[in-house]
Design a protein around this motif. Structure first.
Motif: not given
Lengths: 109, 117
Positions: A59-75
């Motif tokens: 829904k309104r939440l977007t989750f990302q996992f970085g290319e290097a698999k060292k970082n992530s974000s929740l928007h």
């Protein structure tokens, strides 16, 4: 040792504004999970990311996992008062499972 | 499905006393975790069980904390003797398989809020 840094520690937004929290690991993660903890409650699972560069939406939440698999974000797009709570990332690496310190989100109606 | 059950919900003890917490995981969940969450911080893993065996207890203060899961279902966490800095919420969580399996969300109980005076 392995660390999972999460920023910001606090975020105050007006209802309708966007919100983002970031997690960064000192080591490559095998997976990352996101949890939400309402005030006085317990952490509730939101999602898990496993693949490099993975993006998932709820829904309104977007989750990302970085290319290097060292970082992530929740928007969160267009926050609502129901989004109030603390958002934690949980990263797994080298046999260790570590929570970030969380981002506490408050939403002003 | 029934969630993770924990008891008691609240406990107040004096320092140097002992205390025990109980956890009943979701039926069929082989993995059980105990976490300590100090106010304003993220949960810190104390111990992870796989069935009745210990997978990780590297952050468990073994001089005063002990935990067991004798039959691979229920678990108890004990503190003896308690210190002021043990004041925290103790969360139990369970998952179908270990987190290392890459498809194993943690399901948390409501926790036990411990106050040591």
């Amino acid at each position: 040792g392995q660390q999972v840094m999460q920023i910001p520690q606090y975020q105050h937004v007006q209802e309708g504004e966007d919100f983002t929290t970031y997690c960064n690991s000192s080591t490559t993660l095998s997976n990352i999970q996101w949890y939400k903890q309402r005030p006085g409650g317990h952490p509730v699972f939101l999602i898990q990311l496993v693949k490099s560069g993975e993006v998932k939406k709820q829904k309104r939440l977007t989750f990302q996992f970085g290319e290097a698999k060292k970082n992530s974000s929740l928007h969160i797009t267009a926050t609502q008062t129901t989004d109030v709570g603390t958002y934690f990332c949980l990263g797994g690496s080298q046999g260790n499972l570590i929570f970030g310190k969380g981002t506490k989100l408050s939403v002003k109606p | 499905e029934a969630g993770v059950a924990q008891s008691p919900r609240y406990k107040i003890i004096e320092k140097r006393q002992s205390v025990a917490f109980w956890c009943n995981p979701i039926s069929g969940h082989a993995t059980l975790y105990w976490y300590q969450q100090i106010l304003g911080q993220g949960p810190k893993l104390l111990i992870q069980f796989q069935n009745n065996g210990v997978v990780d207890d590297s952050q468990l203060p073994k001089d005063r904390f002990s935990a067991e899961r004798l039959k691979g279902v229920d678990s108890t966490l004990k503190i003896q003797p308690a210190k002021l800095e043990d004041s925290a919420v103790y969360l139990c969580a369970s998952s179908l398989s270990p987190w290392q399996a890459n498809n194993s969300p943690l399901h948390f109980g409501n926790g036990t809020r411990l106050t040591v005076t």
